[in-house]
Design a protein around this motif. Structure first.
Motif, PDB file in Angstrom:
ATOM      1  N   ALA A   1       3.797 -30.544 -25.614  1.00  0.00           N
ATOM      2  CA  ALA A   1       2.787 -31.216 -24.799  1.00  0.00           C
ATOM      3  C   ALA A   1       2.844 -30.921 -23.180  1.00  0.00           C
ATOM      4  N   TYR A   2       4.338 -30.495 -22.984  1.00  0.00           N
ATOM      5  CA  TYR A   2       4.532 -29.939 -21.696  1.00  0.00           C
ATOM      6  C   TYR A   2       4.075 -28.774 -21.417  1.00  0.00           C
ATOM      7  N   THR A   3       4.236 -27.858 -22.439  1.00  0.00           N
ATOM      8  CA  THR A   3       3.503 -26.422 -22.091  1.00  0.00           C
ATOM      9  C   THR A   3       2.107 -26.397 -21.784  1.00  0.00           C
ATOM     10  N   LEU A   4       1.332 -27.287 -22.940  1.00  0.00           N
ATOM     11  CA  LEU A   4       0.102 -27.431 -22.937  1.00  0.00           C
ATOM     12  C   LEU A   4      -0.358 -27.843 -21.599  1.00  0.00           C
ATOM     13  N   LEU A   5       0.063 -29.053 -21.115  1.00  0.00           N
ATOM     14  CA  LEU A   5      -0.331 -29.643 -19.938  1.00  0.00           C
ATOM     15  C   LEU A   5      -0.263 -28.703 -18.824  1.00  0.00           C
TER      16      LEU A   5
ATOM     17  N   ALA B   1      -1.931 -24.974 -14.520  1.00  0.00           N
ATOM     18  CA  ALA B   1      -1.915 -23.627 -13.919  1.00  0.00           C
ATOM     19  C   ALA B   1      -3.326 -23.112 -13.721  1.00  0.00           C
ATOM     20  N   THR B   2      -4.094 -23.241 -14.928  1.00  0.00           N
ATOM     21  CA  THR B   2      -5.353 -22.630 -14.883  1.00  0.00           C
ATOM     22  C   THR B   2      -6.645 -23.439 -14.076  1.00  0.00           C
TER      23      THR B   2
ATOM     24  N   ASP C   1      -8.560 -21.582 -25.193  1.00  0.00           N
ATOM     25  CA  ASP C   1      -7.688 -20.919 -24.661  1.00  0.00           C
ATOM     26  C   ASP C   1      -6.163 -21.067 -24.874  1.00  0.00           C
ATOM     27  N   LEU C   2      -5.810 -22.484 -24.970  1.00  0.00           N
ATOM     28  CA  LEU C   2      -4.470 -22.892 -25.136  1.00  0.00           C
ATOM     29  C   LEU C   2      -4.121 -22.175 -26.565  1.00  0.00           C
ATOM     30  N   ALA C   3      -4.867 -22.555 -27.567  1.00  0.00           N
ATOM     31  CA  ALA C   3      -4.544 -21.822 -28.993  1.00  0.00           C
ATOM     32  C   ALA C   3      -4.242 -20.450 -28.940  1.00  0.00           C
ATOM     33  N   ALA C   4      -5.296 -19.887 -28.344  1.00  0.00           N
ATOM     34  CA  ALA C   4      -4.799 -18.303 -28.244  1.00  0.00           C
ATOM     35  C   ALA C   4      -3.569 -17.924 -27.415  1.00  0.00           C
ATOM     36  N   LEU C   5      -3.442 -18.496 -26.413  1.00  0.00           N
ATOM     37  CA  LEU C   5      -2.102 -18.105 -25.695  1.00  0.00           C
ATOM     38  C   LEU C   5      -1.038 -18.410 -26.515  1.00  0.00           C
ATOM     39  N   TYR C   6      -0.640 -19.690 -27.010  1.00  0.00           N
ATOM     40  CA  TYR C   6       0.375 -20.075 -27.712  1.00  0.00           C
ATOM     41  C   TYR C   6       0.358 -19.784 -29.310  1.00  0.00           C
ATOM     42  N   GLN C   7      -0.812 -19.146 -29.579  1.00  0.00           N
ATOM     43  CA  GLN C   7      -0.675 -18.745 -31.026  1.00  0.00           C
ATOM     44  C   GLN C   7      -0.617 -20.054 -31.985  1.00  0.00           C
ATOM     45  N   LEU C   8      -1.375 -21.129 -31.397  1.00  0.00           N
ATOM     46  CA  LEU C   8      -1.498 -22.298 -32.329  1.00  0.00           C
ATOM     47  C   LEU C   8      -2.760 -22.318 -33.075  1.00  0.00           C
ATOM     48  N   ASP C   9      -2.883 -23.149 -34.110  1.00  0.00           N
ATOM     49  CA  ASP C   9      -3.967 -23.155 -34.623  1.00  0.00           C
ATOM     50  C   ASP C   9      -5.127 -24.418 -33.893  1.00  0.00           C
TER      51      ASP C   9
ATOM     52  N   GLY D   1     -17.107 -26.006 -25.312  1.00  0.00           N
ATOM     53  CA  GLY D   1     -16.349 -25.527 -24.294  1.00  0.00           C
ATOM     54  C   GLY D   1     -15.874 -26.458 -23.118  1.00  0.00           C
ATOM     55  N   GLN D   2     -15.343 -27.689 -23.457  1.00  0.00           N
ATOM     56  CA  GLN D   2     -14.929 -28.740 -22.562  1.00  0.00           C
ATOM     57  C   GLN D   2     -13.671 -28.219 -21.705  1.00  0.00           C
ATOM     58  N   ARG D   3     -13.735 -28.576 -20.273  1.00  0.00           N
ATOM     59  CA  ARG D   3     -12.918 -27.893 -19.603  1.00  0.00           C
ATOM     60  C   ARG D   3     -11.644 -29.158 -19.490  1.00  0.00           C
ATOM     61  N   LEU D   4     -10.442 -28.482 -19.514  1.00  0.00           N
ATOM     62  CA  LEU D   4      -9.416 -29.832 -19.551  1.00  0.00           C
ATOM     63  C   LEU D   4      -8.625 -29.857 -18.254  1.00  0.00           C
ATOM     64  N   ARG D   5      -8.708 -31.004 -17.793  1.00  0.00           N
ATOM     65  CA  ARG D   5      -8.150 -31.276 -16.240  1.00  0.00           C
ATOM     66  C   ARG D   5      -7.082 -32.312 -16.295  1.00  0.00           C
ATOM     67  N   VAL D   6      -5.970 -31.966 -15.892  1.00  0.00           N
ATOM     68  CA  VAL D   6      -4.789 -32.728 -15.804  1.00  0.00           C
ATOM     69  C   VAL D   6      -5.116 -33.858 -14.740  1.00  0.00           C
ATOM     70  N   THR D   7      -4.785 -35.003 -15.147  1.00  0.00           N
ATOM     71  CA  THR D   7      -5.091 -36.168 -14.118  1.00  0.00           C
ATOM     72  C   THR D   7      -3.898 -36.129 -13.387  1.00  0.00           C
TER      73      THR D   7
END
Lengths: 137, 137
Positions: free
Chosen positions: A32-36, A41-42, A49-57, A82-88
């Motif tokens: 969770a920490y790395t994804l968040l 960061a982006t 994008d997260l899936a691609a970067l971290y090679q996750l399903d 393609g929903q954007r993910l925003r950290v609260t």
DNA sequence: CTCATAGAGTTGTACTCTACAACTACGTCA
DNA sequence: TGACGTAGTTGTAGAGTACAACTCTATGAG
């Protein structure tokens, strides 16, 4: 020679970083920490994008994101695809708390190192990580 | 300010090493590989040593060892308590196969590095890992 | 010698992370 | 407009892990 040692040490490292992160801040798992962190960061990446970067399903990321959202740490910009993910704000706070603990532990480990060694170590790590390890098909 | 970078890169590293190890040699999981590797390196350590080294619960190690034994890769010296764990010939072969894949990937990553950098990187990793990160209570 | 205790290991249970496969929902383009 | 590709979700299964409660074994104090 050295790559025998590098191989061994990288494995040890990989075990420990995760375990330690979890011990230090159980509220936010390593994943969770790395994804968040990357979402922050982006400034609004997509799940894919997260899936691609971290090679996750996709499904793994989907569930992680859903969980983060449920906990109020992440928001999905509405809209079907393609929903954007925003950290609260809460997410930022949680990130900061987790980072603080990890950084403190790190500082303890690196206490005896002088500035030049720190820079060199950081440089090697960056260089190593920057290399794409995948084989071109 | 290098430790910001070190922090970030260590996290990236931790994610990748595991995922890559699993991709390269699915037959022997990352965990099994490290445990088996340490049993071999020490020539017969006990389960409790593995738990201490990798900061795992006894029960986790117990199940991993049981699985390795079931698969014929590890043998337990009989006797009730502190049983020595010995890697079998099959275990050695499996270890070698897993290591080969990983080492090859590593070599690909380190291809452009000169000998001095390799030695230095290995040295820093060893130094980092040698530091005990736990806080004394 | 005997039994209490500490250490090593196992088993029950529960949770997280993960992948794969099958599915749905949304856009895009011919 | 309808077919296809992309993004995401849900069902299911398996690995890794921890914690707690347990068993077994060695050791040492009396």
């Amino acid at each position: 020679m050295s790559d025998e040692a590098i191989h061994r040490e990288l494995n040890t490292l990989a075990r420990r970083v995760r375990a330690e992160a979890h011990r230090l801040h159980p509220a936010l798992s390593f994943v969770a920490y790395t994804l968040l962190g990357h979402a922050r960061a982006t400034g609004g990446c997509r799940a894919v994008d997260l899936a691609a970067l971290y090679q996750l399903d996709k499904s793994t990321v989907s569930r992680q994101v859903a969980d983060l959202e449920r906990r109020g740490l992440l928001e999905r910009e509405p809209g079907g695809r393609g929903q954007r993910l925003r950290v609260t704000a809460a997410g930022l706070a949680e990130l900061a708390a987790a980072a603080a603990g990890q950084r403190e532990a790190l500082a303890r480990r690196l206490a005896g190192w002088d500035e030049a060694d720190l820079r060199a170590f950081a440089g090697y790590l960056e260089r190593y990580n920057a290399t794409d390890g995948t084989v071109s098909p």
